[in-house]
Design a protein around this motif. Structure first.
Motif, PDB file in Angstrom:
ATOM      1  N   UNK A 404       0.833  -1.211   0.000  1.00 22.33           N
ATOM      2  CA  UNK A 404       0.000   0.000   0.000  1.00 22.33           C
ATOM      3  C   UNK A 404       0.870   1.264   0.000  1.00 22.33           C
ATOM      4  N   UNK A 405       1.856   1.286   0.879  1.00 19.11           N
ATOM      5  CA  UNK A 405       2.670   2.493   1.024  1.00 19.11           C
ATOM      6  C   UNK A 405       3.468   2.807  -0.234  1.00 19.11           C
ATOM      7  N   UNK A 406       4.024   1.770  -0.872  1.00 20.22           N
ATOM      8  CA  UNK A 406       4.855   1.995  -2.055  1.00 20.22           C
ATOM      9  C   UNK A 406       4.026   2.355  -3.282  1.00 20.22           C
ATOM     10  N   UNK A 407       2.848   1.724  -3.428  1.00 25.49           N
ATOM     11  CA  UNK A 407       2.062   1.958  -4.633  1.00 25.49           C
ATOM     12  C   UNK A 407       1.165   3.191  -4.536  1.00 25.49           C
ATOM     13  N   UNK A 408       1.078   3.780  -3.367  1.00 25.32           N
ATOM     14  CA  UNK A 408       0.302   5.016  -3.218  1.00 25.32           C
ATOM     15  C   UNK A 408       1.195   6.213  -2.917  1.00 25.32           C
ATOM     16  N   UNK A 409       2.518   5.981  -2.895  1.00 23.96           N
ATOM     17  CA  UNK A 409       3.446   7.079  -2.679  1.00 23.96           C
ATOM     18  C   UNK A 409       3.576   7.522  -1.238  1.00 23.96           C
ATOM     19  N   UNK A 410       2.968   6.783  -0.316  1.00 19.14           N
ATOM     20  CA  UNK A 410       3.098   7.157   1.097  1.00 19.14           C
ATOM     21  C   UNK A 410       4.547   7.047   1.545  1.00 19.14           C
ATOM     22  N   UNK A 411       5.229   6.024   1.051  1.00 20.97           N
ATOM     23  CA  UNK A 411       6.676   5.888   1.256  1.00 20.97           C
ATOM     24  C   UNK A 411       7.354   6.253  -0.055  1.00 20.97           C
ATOM     25  N   UNK A 412       8.321   7.166  -0.008  1.00 18.40           N
ATOM     26  CA  UNK A 412       9.022   7.635  -1.195  1.00 18.40           C
ATOM     27  C   UNK A 412      10.280   6.810  -1.408  1.00 18.40           C
ATOM     28  N   UNK A 413      10.409   6.231  -2.574  1.00 18.40           N
ATOM     29  CA  UNK A 413      11.618   5.496  -2.926  1.00 18.40           C
ATOM     30  C   UNK A 413      12.677   6.494  -3.370  1.00 18.40           C
ATOM     31  N   UNK A 414      13.889   6.302  -2.878  1.00 20.07           N
ATOM     32  CA  UNK A 414      14.980   7.229  -3.208  1.00 20.07           C
ATOM     33  C   UNK A 414      16.160   6.470  -3.780  1.00 20.07           C
ATOM     34  N   UNK A 415      17.068   7.201  -4.429  1.00 16.61           N
ATOM     35  CA  UNK A 415      18.277   6.606  -4.977  1.00 16.61           C
ATOM     36  C   UNK A 415      19.463   7.405  -4.474  1.00 16.61           C
ATOM     37  N   UNK A 416      20.405   6.707  -3.874  1.00 20.17           N
ATOM     38  CA  UNK A 416      21.602   7.381  -3.403  1.00 20.17           C
ATOM     39  C   UNK A 416      22.724   7.158  -4.402  1.00 20.17           C
ATOM     40  N   UNK A 417      23.408   8.211  -4.744  1.00 19.83           N
ATOM     41  CA  UNK A 417      24.452   8.122  -5.757  1.00 19.83           C
ATOM     42  C   UNK A 417      25.550   7.172  -5.308  1.00 19.83           C
ATOM     43  N   UNK A 418      25.983   6.308  -6.238  1.00 21.23           N
ATOM     44  CA  UNK A 418      27.072   5.378  -5.972  1.00 21.23           C
ATOM     45  C   UNK A 418      26.629   4.074  -5.338  1.00 21.23           C
ATOM     46  N   UNK A 419      25.332   3.837  -5.244  1.00 15.37           N
ATOM     47  CA  UNK A 419      24.869   2.574  -4.659  1.00 15.37           C
ATOM     48  C   UNK A 419      23.617   2.124  -5.376  1.00 15.37           C
ATOM     49  N   UNK A 420      23.430   0.824  -5.414  1.00 12.09           N
ATOM     50  CA  UNK A 420      22.224   0.245  -6.017  1.00 12.09           C
ATOM     51  C   UNK A 420      21.218  -0.163  -4.942  1.00 12.09           C
ATOM     52  N   UNK A 421      21.553   0.073  -3.687  1.00 10.80           N
ATOM     53  CA  UNK A 421      20.642  -0.312  -2.599  1.00 10.80           C
ATOM     54  C   UNK A 421      19.525   0.693  -2.495  1.00 10.80           C
ATOM     55  N   UNK A 422      18.252   0.298  -2.640  1.00 14.31           N
ATOM     56  CA  UNK A 422      17.162   1.250  -2.551  1.00 14.31           C
ATOM     57  C   UNK A 422      16.934   1.695  -1.129  1.00 14.31           C
TER      58      UNK A 422
END
Length: 424
Positions: A404-422
């Motif tokens: 629910x949180x990921x598909x409704x944007x309640x939790x924001x996915x981020x990308x940190x430079x230099x890593x593939x770990x979400x």
């Protein structure tokens, strides 16, 4: 640097915009064979390790299924799965879902899974669900760019992997317990708490009886001589409902290996509970046994108060000859259930067990000391299963919340430079 992807920036698409939906092949019963390519129907989605029919001929390549393909059941049972059970061919009433450019297949799987209730809410028919292609074009959802789709799918897939591994462990230990129960209720244990040698190895340790070969120290006795079997609801009518009070427990409430689920149960008043309790004198160690529909399921009464429907009976030990835990394991054993099935086929021929019928089943009986030894062995493996089941329930709750949180944007996915770990 951390790059954030906000829900407000997600684009709106219909389900038809993100994938192509290919209906399965319309097989006829005359097409079925005993070998060839296995056919996937709805029952194989529910039980992929079960039996299959096969097709020994040519079929359109668009209906071919391989591991990793996404299948959407759009009629009767609405369900979506990622197939993992080898090459096959898809039957009608199932879609093979092929993602379009710019969309992640696993992300689409989670989108369909999450929105299934909403999609089915617009389907045709109250008992037979059915989704037309046109409805896929009308159903709108917000979707992020492909990179974030990949990351969300990766996070949820990791949880699914943990869920699958836990399910495998539960199946493994259930299988181990089934084999152990067979041995314990046919061979028992010696004074050291170890299984007796089997009859082929030590025939002198066993005797032949009306119910088969059993250890010499055991006896054969009617179930009702050592166990009281009570019908908690002899009227076979559901009592009047109440807003407050106690849940009605039927075989529909049996959950996991030991628990009850009352989330959809009707309730009755304190007065109704007291009437039934006065008749049955419930104890926390009583065995609740399914005697209609889902025959053979057994649970302890436990600590929560409840009122029982006519689909179960209450079993109570008598005369200090049967331990309550041993009774629970006996009621769950294939030996006991096979004996019931045999007697039903020859005597009753109906899917409901009467109280007197259950009392008349002949059972093998060992000493209380040996019963205690058997209990210790089975309780130990039951604790493992129970722990895994609780872990599974926890993981499924986490997944539901995260989905629910990921598909409704309640939790924001981020990308940190230099890593593939979400980062979530």
């Amino acid at each position: 640097m951390i790059e954030q992807f906000n829900f407000e920036n997600w684009s709106t698409y219909s389900l038809a915009d993100i994938a192509n939906y290919h209906n399965g092949y319309a097989f006829k019963p005359t097409d079925w064979a005993e070998e060839g390519t296995k056919i996937i129907r709805i029952e194989q989605l529910n039980n992929p390790d079960g039996s299959y029919d096969y097709f020994n001929g040519n079929y359109p390549s668009i209906n071919a299924i391989k591991d990793g393909d996404l299948i959407f059941s759009w009629s009767a049972t609405l369900k979506v799965v990622i197939w993992k059970h080898g090459p096959a061919v898809l039957n009608q009433h199932l879609f093979r879902v092929d993602e379009k450019t710019g969309f992640d297949k696993k992300f689409i799987y989670y989108v369909l899974d999450y929105n299934m209730d909403s999609i089915s809410g617009g389907s045709h028919g109250s008992t037979m669900k059915h989704i037309r292609r046109g409805e896929l074009s009308k159903f709108k959802i917000k979707i992020p760019e492909l990179f974030i789709q990949n990351k969300i799918a990766h996070i949820l897939s990791a949880l699914d992997s943990s869920i699958e591994e836990t399910e495998k462990l539960i199946k493994k230990y259930h299988k181990i317990r089934t084999g152990m129960m067979h041995d314990l209720f046919t061979r028992g244990v010696n004074s050291d708490g170890k299984l007796r040698p089997c009859r082929t190895q030590s025939p002198d340790l066993y005797k032949k009886t009306s119910i088969g070969w059993i250890p010499n120290e055991w006896s054969v006795i009617p179930f009702g001589n050592v166990v009281n079997v009570i019908d908690p609801n002899p009227s076979h009518r559901y009592p009047n409902e109440s807003e407050d009070g106690y849940p009605i427990c039927s075989t529909e409430n049996f959950f996991g290996s030991d628990d009850f689920d009352y989330s959809k149960s009707k309730k009755v008043s304190e007065f109704v509970y007291q009437l039934q309790n006065n008749r049955c004198q419930f104890s926390s160690l009583d065995v609740i046994f399914a005697r209609k529909g889902r025959l053979g399921l057994a649970r302890r009464y436990g600590s929560d108060k409840k009122v029982f429907s006519h689909t179960v009976v209450i079993m109570k030990p008598l005369n200090n000859k049967v331990d309550a835990s041993w009774l629970l394991w006996l009621a769950r054993s294939n030996w006991f259930l096979d004996g019931i099935s045999h007697e039903m086929n020859t005597n009753l021929g109906v899917p409901t067990l009467g109280v007197e019928f259950i009392k008349g089943i002949n059972i093998p009986l060992c000493s209380m000391d040996e019963q205690a030894q058997i209990n210790r062995l089975l309780d130990k493996i039951a604790e493992k299963i129970h722990a895994f089941e609780h872990e599974l329930a926890k993981l499924e709750r986490i997944k539901a919340g995260l989905l629910h949180d990921l598909l409704t944007g309640k939790v924001t996915v981020t990308r940190q430079e230099g890593t593939e770990v979400p980062h979530v």
